[in-house]
Design an enzyme around this catalytic site. Structure first.
Site, PDB file in Angstrom:
ATOM      1  N   GLU A  10       0.750  -1.257   0.156  1.00 62.23           N
ATOM      2  CA  GLU A  10      -0.100   0.036   0.162  1.00 62.23           C
ATOM      3  C   GLU A  10       0.879   1.302  -0.025  1.00 62.23           C
ATOM      4  OE1 GLU A  10      -3.064  -0.096   2.974  1.00 62.23           O
ATOM      5  OE2 GLU A  10      -3.612  -1.750   2.409  1.00 62.23           O
ATOM      6  N   GLU A  26      -5.487  -8.639   0.968  1.00 63.22           N
ATOM      7  CA  GLU A  26      -5.979  -8.222   2.299  1.00 63.22           C
ATOM      8  C   GLU A  26      -7.484  -8.259   1.878  1.00 63.22           C
ATOM      9  OE1 GLU A  26      -4.513  -5.240   4.552  1.00 63.22           O
ATOM     10  OE2 GLU A  26      -2.379  -5.936   4.241  1.00 63.22           O
TER      11      GLU A  26
HETATM   12  C1  GCO Z   1      -3.261  -2.243   5.270  1.00 70.59           C
HETATM   13  C2  GCO Z   1      -2.729  -2.607   6.055  1.00 70.59           C
HETATM   14  C3  GCO Z   1      -2.939  -3.369   7.310  1.00 70.59           C
HETATM   15  C4  GCO Z   1      -4.108  -2.721   8.071  1.00 70.59           C
HETATM   16  C5  GCO Z   1      -5.755  -3.352   7.726  1.00 70.59           C
HETATM   17  C6  GCO Z   1      -6.586  -2.884   8.540  1.00 70.59           C
HETATM   18  O1  GCO Z   1      -2.437  -2.959   4.366  1.00 70.59           O
HETATM   19  O2  GCO Z   1      -4.075  -1.621   5.051  1.00 70.59           O
HETATM   20  O3  GCO Z   1      -1.767  -3.093   5.742  1.00 70.59           O
HETATM   21  O4  GCO Z   1      -1.874  -3.357   7.924  1.00 70.59           O
HETATM   22  O5  GCO Z   1      -4.043  -3.165   9.356  1.00 70.59           O
HETATM   23  O6  GCO Z   1      -5.381  -2.785   6.291  1.00 70.59           O
HETATM   24  O7  GCO Z   1      -6.880  -1.519   8.483  1.00 70.59           O
END
Ligand code: GCO
Length: 463
Positions: free
Chosen positions: A166, A366
């Site tokens: 990200e 994710e």
């Molecule tokens: C993301 C973050 C995570 C967060 C998750 C929840 O990649 O956004 O890498 O570390 O904890 O997304 O907000």
């Protein structure tokens, strides 16, 4: 009941990141990271929480991998902590840090769980922040040295690599929020240098001894919808989409930046995107895969044309709106973090990426939801709302695959509750509950449900 079945060989995983779970922040020679500094000094984390201990995964990784095995995971995505391996960012290696990741990788492989490694999930070695962080080309050089070390050392066992997690968050967002003095211009400049670092790491991987795996990047992406049908809201949608999605997708998948934003940046700032960098970005195409992080969608609208006349001010006011908590609309569902539950946005995103980016191979790196998780019965957390969210998102992913999208795996954020950045431990995303007082690991119903999904390569869903 509708049966949702995934293609053979679909990868079922979960994700974590080093700072959010490891703890042991100053043990065995680990150097200080940017997030150690933020937690200890900036006072911006809820309840003064820190990642000093987190889930104590550094000491409990065996127990955690055993739980992953029980859950039936076929892959596990985690990040390596750069300052655990190079305490000051470059130069001297910390053998104890390397040993920790050797043990973790070996433990995963022992149980047939594929390690998927993110090189950078925001815990920059602090000395590198102090020389300019991602606005400095010296930091890019240091990152490439770190990347080469990882490829040479772990490449025999790790076959899926993610250069960055990200970029938008640790560049444009952090800088717009005033984390660093360079402000929003610095954020965009940093996002470019991250792309340069990414491309150089991809080059290095392809030249290393173990280049038989695949390498990609993980972006946070989300569909933007206009709040109403007005032309103005549609224009706002288009601008926000370029700022939030295209600005990150185009350079790593097409080798250029969206023109309209480049022009807006150049009108306001001295900012440099040299030709040789753009050739470098092009030289590593096609990228092996794209990792997609998606949780929600956004709905955007403005009240007058002037709100759009300066797209960078528009971005800043949008970011402030998010931090203040976006307004909730009647009839829509929201998570504990106030994020809209938006499976259709997920579907639209997958279709759009497949179409605009040449059917690129994707993994959902994710997806998940923060829930209250306050009902425990028979020693199991009753998190039906999480199961319902995951079902709806997986159903959307399944439909996208049926419509030709090149999606081959899915990783839930997160394996266990952990340090949720500026929310500290107040928000829970895990399939496994962590009692942060005792470090006890407690199953949630969603973890049992996921085990079944993996076991049968799908699930039944009430229609
Ligand atoms: C993301 C973050 C995570 C967060 C998750 C929840 O990649 O956004 O890498 O570390 O904890 O997304 O907000």
């Amino acid at each position: 009941m509708k049966e949702i079945i995934f293609p053979e060989g679909f990868i079922w995983g979960t994700t974590t990141s080093s700072y959010q779970i490891e703890g042991a922040w100053n043990e065995d020679g680990k150097g200080e990271s940017l997030w150690d500094y933020v937690c200890h000094n900036l006072g911006i984390v809820a309840n003064g929480d820190t990642g000093d201990v987190a889930c104590d995964h550094y000491h409990r990784y065996r127990e955690d991998v055993a739980l992953m095995k029980k859950m039936g995971l076929t892959a596990y995505r985690f990040s390596m902590s750069w300052p655990r391996i190079f305490p000051t960012g470059r130069g001297k290696i910390n053998p104890k840090g390397v040993e920790f990741y050797d043990n973790l990788v070996n433990e995963l492989i022992k149980y047939n769980i594929e390690p998927v490694v993110t090189l950078y999930h925001w815990d920059l070695p602090l000395p590198l922040q102090n020389i300019g962080g991602w606005t400095s080309r010296e930091v890019v050089d240091a990152y490439v040295e770190y990347a080469k070390f990882l490829f040479d050392h772990f490449g025999d066992r790790v076959k899926k690599w993610i250069t960055f997690n990200e970029p938008q968050i640790f560049t444009v967002l952090y800088y717009s929020l005033g984390f660093f003095e360079e402000g929003v211009a610095g954020g965009f400049q940093a996002s470019h240098l991250v792309n340069v670092a990414h491309a150089r790491a991809v080059q290095a991987y392809r030249k290393c001894e173990y280049s038989d795996g695949i390498i990609g990047i993980t972006l946070n992406l989300g569909t933007v919808y206009p709040k109403t049908d007005s032309d103005l809201d549609k224009q706002a949608m288009h601008i926000l989409d370029s700022l939030n999605n295209q600005w990150y997708l185009d350079p790593v998948l097409k080798g250029f930046y969206p023109n309209e934003i480049l022009t807006a940046l150049r009108q306001k700032f001295e900012i440099s995107f040299p030709e040789e960098d753009l050739s470098l970005l092009k030289s590593v195409l096609p990228l092996d895969f794209l990792g997609i992080n998606n949780y929600s969608c956004s709905r955007v609208g403005v009240s007058k044309p002037e709100d759009l006349s300066d797209i960078l001010s528009f971005l800043e006011s949008h970011v402030q709106g998010i931090m203040a908590g976006e307004e909730k609309e009647e009839g829509r569902k929201y998570s504990e973090l106030g994020w809209e539950v938006c499976p259709e946005g997920f579907y639209d995103l997958l279709i759009r990426i497949d179409k605009d980016y040449n059917h690129v191979l994707t993994y959902i790196t994710e997806n998940g939801i923060a829930c209250k998780d306050n009902k425990i019965e028979d020693g199991i957390v009753q998190d039906e709302d999480r199961i319902s969210y995951l079902q709806r998102y997986l159903e959307a992913a399944n439909r996208a695959i049926a419509n030709g999208v090149n999606l081959r795996g899915y990783f839930i954020w997160s394996f266990m509750d952990n340090f949720e950045w500026h929310h500290g431990y107040s928000k829970r995303f895990g399939l496994i509950r962590i009692d942060f007082e005792t470090q006890e690991r407690i199953w949630k119903k969603s973890a049992q449900w996921y085990r079944e999904v993996i076991n049968t390569n799908g699930f039944g869903m009430e229609t």
